[in-house]
Design an enzyme around this catalytic site. Structure first.
Site, mmCIF file in Angstrom:
data_model
loop_
_atom_site.group_PDB
_atom_site.id
_atom_site.type_symbol
_atom_site.label_atom_id
_atom_site.label_comp_id
_atom_site.label_asym_id
_atom_site.label_seq_id
_atom_site.Cartn_x
_atom_site.Cartn_y
_atom_site.Cartn_z
ATOM 1 N N SER A 161 -3.964 -8.279 4.309
ATOM 2 C CA SER A 161 -4.290 -7.710 5.209
ATOM 3 C C SER A 161 -4.247 -7.809 6.831
ATOM 4 O O SER A 161 -4.259 -8.189 7.004
ATOM 5 C CB SER A 161 -5.048 -6.356 4.687
ATOM 6 O OG SER A 161 -5.474 -4.341 5.793
ATOM 7 N N ASP A 286 3.505 1.542 2.625
ATOM 8 C CA ASP A 286 2.492 0.826 2.685
ATOM 9 C C ASP A 286 1.858 2.229 3.640
ATOM 10 O O ASP A 286 2.737 2.181 4.783
ATOM 11 C CB ASP A 286 2.300 -0.405 3.947
ATOM 12 C CG ASP A 286 1.121 -1.344 3.796
ATOM 13 O OD1 ASP A 286 0.048 -0.126 3.575
ATOM 14 O OD2 ASP A 286 0.584 -2.447 4.157
ATOM 15 N N HIS A 314 -0.894 -0.774 0.014
ATOM 16 C CA HIS A 314 -1.347 -2.017 0.705
ATOM 17 C C HIS A 314 -1.799 -2.842 -0.721
ATOM 18 O O HIS A 314 -2.840 -2.807 -1.272
ATOM 19 C CB HIS A 314 -2.506 -1.290 1.131
ATOM 20 C CG HIS A 314 -3.093 -1.821 2.393
ATOM 21 N ND1 HIS A 314 -2.373 -2.359 3.578
ATOM 22 C CD2 HIS A 314 -4.157 -2.047 2.600
ATOM 23 C CE1 HIS A 314 -2.890 -3.496 3.482
ATOM 24 N NE2 HIS A 314 -4.533 -3.412 4.135
#
Length: 338
Positions: A161, A286, A314
């Protein structure tokens, strides 16, 4: 295996990730990435990564200190390499997705360093100035300190991320300062921060509430460590966009949200032209990282792999109720190839 074209919403079969329908939904995948029982499962398997770990404080310039956790392979064995892992926003070296990946890599024979970003893992009192996503210099300095601590080669960097954004910037900017990973992998990387913030606000309310709550908690922890801070304005803000705007204007050196975003935006072309090799693993479903951000990315130039699965959420990529991780297997394959 042919990576998915970002313009093609129907990836070819053969991306290798086919989750059980019980865990296939994007939100379930994303929740299991952070809340799943994978930590307990690794402990049951007898993984020794945590048993041998040492906590480190890394000295950077201007008195900045970052922390991390180092796990070496047993004496008498030759490590396959050193892997530095970087968690996502408001995560830490203990985050489930990072912990599980680290265990898989340690079990496969790699030395592991789990790096904590500023103001993460309860380190709010360690540095006076606040964390923000454009503080890349200190991350590169911390990795330089890790390299001095553990000179095992080859060195790899993996980030998730926002940590994926930091990791990819190591490939982009590290070589000029003597840090050249053999391969850098961004998993669900936030390369277009403006789009990420918009996606959080316009996507499932669960994510917006989750991130706002995490942000308020870290602001309160920072104020507890440094009482002269005043974060009262954030208590009334109900969107990530407005929170980020207020933060950029009042708590960063940029003074403007767009200038702040520009400081850590990464384009697909930048990755293709990177001075060090990179790979990207992301999911088309996502809800936090828009798939359109990767338009134009392909396995050419310095991009050694671009893998876009149809599902995965995610940072999820959970295969079944046994919490098997497809991403961990794929990362091991990528490291072995490079």
């Amino acid at each position: 295996m042919k990576p998915t074209d970002p313009q093609d919403k129907n990836p070819e079969p053969g991306d290798g990730f086919a989750p059980s329908w019980l865990v296939s939904h994007s939100q379930i995948q994303s929740i299991l990435a952070t809340k799943g029982p994978r930590r307990r499962l690794w402990l049951k398997r007898g993984n020794q990564m945590e048993a041998v770990q040492t906590r480190q404080i890394l000295e950077c310039r201007d008195g900045v200190k970052l922390t991390g956790v180092h796990s070496r392979q047993p004496e008498g064995t030759t490590p396959r390499g050193l892997v530095v892992l970087i968690h996502g926003w408001e995560g830490s070296h203990e985050s489930v997705y990072l912990y599980s990946m680290s265990c898989a890599l340690y079990q496969a024979g790699y030395n592991i360093f789990r790096l904590n970003l500023r103001d993460h893992a309860g380190t709010h009192a360690l540095n006076r100035e606040m964390f923000h996503s454009a503080r890349f210099g200190e991350v590169l300095e911390a990795i330089t300190a890790v390299k001095a601590l553990d000179a095992t080669q080859p060195m790899y960097v993996i980030g998730f991320s926002l940590g994926g954004n930091f990791a990819l910037r190591v490939a982009l900017q590290g070589p000029a300062q003597g840090i050249t990973p053999k391969l850098t992998i961004g998993i669900s990387p936030s390369i277009n921060p403006a789009a990420t913030v918009r996606a959080i606000d316009t996507g499932p309310a669960l994510f917006r509430l989750y991130f706002l709550d995490k942000w308020l908690k870290t602001l309160r922890a920072k104020k507890n460590a440094w009482p002269d801070y005043d974060f009262s304005a954030f208590e009334k803000i109900k969107s990530m966009w407005e929170s980020t705007r207020h933060f950029a204007e009042h708590y960063t050196e940029y003074g403007d949200m767009q200038r702040y975003f520009d400081a850590y935006t990464i384009t697909p072309q930048m990755l293709i032209d990177s001075p060090a090799p990179v790979a990207v693993i992301t999911a088309q479903d996502d809800a936090v990282i828009p798939f359109e951000d990767f338009a134009g990315l392909a396995p050419r130039g310095s991009v050694k792999a671009f893998i876009a699965t149809e599902r995965g959420g995610h940072c999820g990529f959970i295969e079944n109720l046994k919490m098997g991780s497809w991403a961990e297997k794929r990362v091991l394959e990528l490291l072995a190839q490079h």
